[in-house]
Design an enzyme around this catalytic site. Sequence first.
Site, PDB file in Angstrom:
ATOM      1  N   LYS A 144      25.224  11.112  25.875  1.00 57.75           N
ATOM      2  CA  LYS A 144      26.116  11.444  24.764  1.00 57.75           C
ATOM      3  C   LYS A 144      26.571  12.897  24.873  1.00 57.75           C
ATOM      4  O   LYS A 144      25.768  13.790  25.154  1.00 57.75           O
ATOM      5  CB  LYS A 144      25.386  11.201  23.442  1.00 57.75           C
ATOM      6  CG  LYS A 144      26.250  11.314  22.193  1.00 57.75           C
ATOM      7  CD  LYS A 144      25.420  10.984  20.945  1.00 57.75           C
ATOM      8  CE  LYS A 144      26.240  11.059  19.672  1.00 57.75           C
ATOM      9  NZ  LYS A 144      25.418  10.767  18.467  1.00 57.75           N
ATOM     10  N   SER A 163      23.005   6.901  14.033  1.00 62.18           N
ATOM     11  CA  SER A 163      24.012   7.004  15.090  1.00 62.18           C
ATOM     12  C   SER A 163      23.619   6.414  16.434  1.00 62.18           C
ATOM     13  O   SER A 163      24.447   6.346  17.342  1.00 62.18           O
ATOM     14  CB  SER A 163      24.418   8.467  15.284  1.00 62.18           C
ATOM     15  OG  SER A 163      25.173   8.915  14.186  1.00 62.18           O
ATOM     16  N   SER A 207      27.631   7.639  15.238  1.00 61.42           N
ATOM     17  CA  SER A 207      28.547   8.459  16.009  1.00 61.42           C
ATOM     18  C   SER A 207      28.498   8.198  17.510  1.00 61.42           C
ATOM     19  O   SER A 207      29.403   8.601  18.249  1.00 61.42           O
ATOM     20  CB  SER A 207      28.225   9.944  15.755  1.00 61.42           C
ATOM     21  OG  SER A 207      26.907  10.257  16.198  1.00 61.42           O
TER      22      SER A 207
END
Length: 487
Positions: free
Chosen positions: A76, A175, A151
Amino acid sequence: MTDLTRLTAADLAAKIKSKEVSAVEVAQAHLDRIEAVDPRVHAFLHVDREGALAAAARVDSGEVDGPLAGVPVAVKDVIATRGVPTTAASKILEGWRPPYSATIVERLQAAGTVMLGKTNMDEFAMGSSTEYSAYGPTNNPWDLGRIPGGSGGGSAAAIAAYEAPLAIGTDTGGSIRQPGAVTGTVGAKPTYGGTSRYGLIAFSSSLDTPGPCARTVEDAALLHAVIGGHDPRDSTSIPEPVPDVVGAARLGATGDLTGVRLGLVKEFAGDGSEPGVAAAFRESIEALVKLGAEVVEVSCPHFQYALPAYYLIAPSECSSNLARFDGVRYGLRVGDDGNRSLEEVMSLTRDAGFGPEVKRRIILGTYALSSGYYDAYYGQAQKVRTLITRDFQKAFEQVDVLVSPTTPFVAFPFGSRTSDPYQMYLADLFTIPTNLYGGPAISVPCGLAEGLPVGFQVMAPTMADDRMYRVAAALESAVGTLTPPAL
């Protein structure tokens, strides 16, 4: 010939170790897959082709070895990686290449994994749909017109689209788990402090938790074991070894849950979930009972206040953390023509560099921390957090784990919730309590509703991460994994 992109991380590691395939072949297969499908998925913000092939070559040469040696992983884009663009999906960090790597990245490299690149996300990890990325949304491989969650939608979508067998996400309010649920993948949030935050671009320091994303529970556990453990560079890191999450996953895969007590949260049993989600959850409970589990209803009366408490605590901490993006030391700098004051340059930089959701949360958090309002808002929210923690502690005196749907609804169409922030925030209704408590939780696929994946959440006491892996693996053994439509 076997499609290497369809194999589990465990299978890939075994084949590489036995030299049935080379790490370079595995890396190349995934890079080719990214090239073929990512223009439609947009899971990646940066693909490090040269770095991946070089790392794979080191594994093949015997220079690097480890339990996941040669297995590709996506990271990420909120996790600092030396020399590789790390933007947190924000214009304010566009083009920034960190001079250091996060502890998690160092551990991935030491274990011999092959980093493919950095994945898309909601800007600064603020969102539930990956629609708030400054570089465009990620599409859900199950339906390209729907969100992949957030997210960490890029990490989950990369897994679901067979672009990577493993990925790293971060979980502040859901997330990792919520994207896992809506993409039909596995997402695990470790105990807070069980994985290092050093090198993680901070959103909410008392909540942020890096963790694994995968297609199977065992793969998630293998990745968790690599990245977890104490880190002296992180003051919140727990000085204890990682529980035996891999052994627990393998035990659960045998399908025996005799003596395991599952807690059904009474406050989650209302009408918040879509009918298809509720039906898939009920069927999963029935499957676990057939494996020997006992179901007990428990009451956690303060869970209903988790959402408002979270949206005071997280924005307050975000307001403090994001003050460092001032256009002075690194990142974007706007309006510096020699005629403006430092304050004007900072204001112009932040206005141009931050997106609407980040601005919304900074404003909310700054207000909650302001003189005269701190005790009424942030202080009260922290008291609610304590009550939620006590609810968990009392519940775990009665049961081994708590279970719920991961998210109340399946993946929704793009644009359907961006005009109403509250509806967007409801995506994390079932995941946020665990973040406020600090315990571990995992989302595992449990079926389909309207042809789209549904996630099943297992929550465990702090530092009992092995319990959640056992139950999740047992459910996986009963319902199987999900395969998205071909891209």
